[in-house]
Scaffold this active site. Structure first.
Site, short mmCIF file in Angstrom:
data_model
loop_
_atom_site.label_atom_id
_atom_site.label_comp_id
_atom_site.label_asym_id
_atom_site.label_seq_id
_atom_site.Cartn_x
_atom_site.Cartn_y
_atom_site.Cartn_z
N GLY A 233 0.68 -1.34 -0.15
CA GLY A 233 0.18 0.03 0.12
C GLY A 233 0.73 1.19 -0.08
O GLY A 233 0.46 2.34 -0.87
N ALA B 255 -3.60 -5.36 0.17
CA ALA B 255 -4.19 -6.92 0.54
C ALA B 255 -3.85 -7.39 1.71
O ALA B 255 -4.87 -7.92 2.34
CB ALA B 255 -3.51 -7.79 -0.50
N HIS B 256 -2.95 -7.07 2.60
CA HIS B 256 -2.74 -7.67 3.85
C HIS B 256 -3.79 -7.23 4.97
O HIS B 256 -3.77 -7.90 5.93
CB HIS B 256 -1.30 -7.65 4.24
CG HIS B 256 -0.59 -6.25 4.76
ND1 HIS B 256 -0.71 -6.17 6.20
CD2 HIS B 256 -0.42 -5.32 4.23
CE1 HIS B 256 -0.13 -4.93 6.33
NE2 HIS B 256 0.06 -4.44 4.94
N CYS C 54 4.27 1.65 12.80
CA CYS C 54 5.35 2.44 12.74
C CYS C 54 5.83 3.30 14.15
O CYS C 54 6.89 3.22 14.57
CB CYS C 54 5.59 3.39 11.66
SG CYS C 54 4.13 3.39 10.43
C1 LIG Z 1 -4.00 3.86 6.05
C2 LIG Z 1 -3.08 3.28 5.70
N1 LIG Z 1 -2.42 3.49 4.39
C3 LIG Z 1 -1.29 2.84 4.00
C4 LIG Z 1 -0.81 1.87 4.51
C5 LIG Z 1 0.59 1.03 4.14
O1 LIG Z 1 0.15 -0.24 3.77
P1 LIG Z 1 1.34 -1.24 3.49
O2 LIG Z 1 1.49 -1.84 4.97
O3 LIG Z 1 0.85 -2.40 2.64
O4 LIG Z 1 2.48 -0.51 2.84
C6 LIG Z 1 -1.19 1.43 5.86
C7 LIG Z 1 -0.58 0.21 6.41
O5 LIG Z 1 -0.75 0.39 7.92
C8 LIG Z 1 -2.50 2.17 6.33
O6 LIG Z 1 -2.72 1.97 7.67
#
Ligand SMILES: Cc1ncc(COP(=O)(O)O)c(C=O)c1O
Length: 381
Positions: free
Chosen positions: A72, A202-203, A327
């Site tokens: 994402g 996807a996860h 994070c």
């Molecule tokens: C709102 C939001 N956007 C983007 C992401 C990033 O997704 P990915 O973990 O697949 O990089 C996250 C992941 O926690 C998220 O919560």
């Protein structure tokens, strides 16, 4: 060891059986490169095309407006840097909500530092909502791009995206919407939201980790910031992981079938959790909104109990929760989301409990008992 309780579905969800089965089917004898001309390649390409069709149809875009990425975060980067690079010179004013995921804020801040855009942050109310009327006042003739997520990753607030989209459309600006936390819990399509660029991962809904998706409204110009190559319509080069894309599509189909039932199950569980926490801990403050919140995500804080302490104490009791996003959790940082909604004094204290399809009422009762015991211990002089 006590029964393990997983309450961190917003960080990542367990792989669904449908996704595992689909992946295994593609990852055995069918190992071809989707770019190869022979039958192995054609089989891989056909599977990838089916997965793309599933996502495109679910998100309401054409198949060639649907791009697979590595996650994402990368989909957000591709959407934002890709859109900015294609914006006309006189349309380089960009507005973003201050409670976006770092994978949205950081690419925009980088573009601003490089002088590619003039970046401004929108204000949000105490629930984290962007007011479309305030947005209207902040849009200028030079505004080319606005970025507002559908659901917040720390407090679960749902944004009025359709109304925000009406405003951006009036001003001729593009709307990027990160729907990563919302997919599977509420309606997520490009036509329903009215956005121009939509991102999911996807996860978060039982697909494999490592598949992001960018859906684009027809004719929205994107210039890739990544290695172009010939895959993904020249936007993202590199051999496609078609087995993971197929697994992600299987997870999506299963998730969307359950969406309505899941949303009401999660809303009930959230209400139960809030009620039980109030009964056991009378000084609890909730930062997630019961009115505007994503079902299944509850964010709270307790005076004198730091979020990272409680995460560690509960980990020792076999419970997974989180202090803000994954994070922020690792770094034990104050939550930027709580700061933005005016709860700065609680920014080191917030706790995110997120649930999913396997969560039960018994899990909630067990969780509250363990939270209560941990808090009592942490507060001992
Ligand atoms: C709102 C939001 N956007 C983007 C992401 C990033 O997704 P990915 O973990 O697949 O990089 C996250 C992941 O926690 C998220 O919560």
């Amino acid at each position: 060891m006590s029964r393990r309780l997983y309450f961190d579905w917003a960080a990542t969800a367990p792989l669904r059986d449908e996704a595992r089965a689909a992946w295994l089917e593609c990852a055995g004898a069918e190992f071809g490169n989707a770019g190869s001309a022979h039958q192995w390649g054609r089989t891989a390409k056909a599977a990838l095309t089916r997965a793309r069709r599933t996502f495109a149809s679910a998100l309401g875009v054409e198949r060639d407006d649907l791009f697979f990425t590595g996650n994402g975060s990368e989909a957000n980067l591709l959407a934002l840097h890709g859109a900015i690079a294609a914006l006309p010179r006189e349309r380089r004013h960009v507005l973003v909500s201050p409670i976006e995921h770092p994978s949205v804020l950081e690419p925009l801040e980088t573009a601003a530092r490089r002088g590619e855009i003039e970046l401004e942050h929108l204000s949000v109310d105490r629930f984290g909502r962007v007011d479309p009327e305030i947005l209207r006042g902040r849009c200028r003739p030079t505004t080319g791009l606005v970025s507002v997520q559908l659901a917040n990753h720390e407090i679960g607030t749902l944004q009025p995206i359709a109304a925000i989209a009406a405003t951006t459309r009036t001003h001729g600006a593009l709307l990027h919407c990160d729907a990563t936390q919302a997919i599977g819990k509420t309606l997520v399509t490009v036509p329903a939201l009215g956005c121009d660029l939509l991102v999911i991962s996807a996860h978060k809904f039982g697909g494999p980790r490592g598949v992001g998706v960018l859906a684009r409204r027809r004719n929205v110009a994107l210039t890739t910031p990544l290695s172009p190559g010939r895959q993904e319509q020249g936007l993202r080069g590199g051999t496609e992981d078609f087995a993971s894309c197929v697994a992600a599509a299987a997870a999506l189909t299963a998730t969307l079938t359950e969406q309505v039932a899941l949303a009401s199950q999660l809303a009930e569980l959230s209400a139960l959790l809030c009620a039980r926490l109030r009964e056991r801990l009378d000084d609890v403050t909730f930062h997630s909104s019961e009115t505007y919140g994503l079902p299944g995500l509850v964010n709270f804080s307790l005076p004198e109990v730091r979020g990272d302490w409680l995460v560690t104490a509960l980990d020792q009791c076999d419970v997974a929760i989180s202090h803000g996003s994954a994070c922020a959790s690792l770094a034990s940082l104050p939550s930027p989301v709580l700061v933005a909604i005016g709860a700065r004094e609680r920014a080191l204290h917030s706790i995110r409990v997120s649930m999913g399809r396997a969560t039960t009422r018994d899990d909630i009762e067990d969780l509250v008992a363990r939270v209560h015991a941990a808090v009592v211990k942490l507060r001992l002089p």
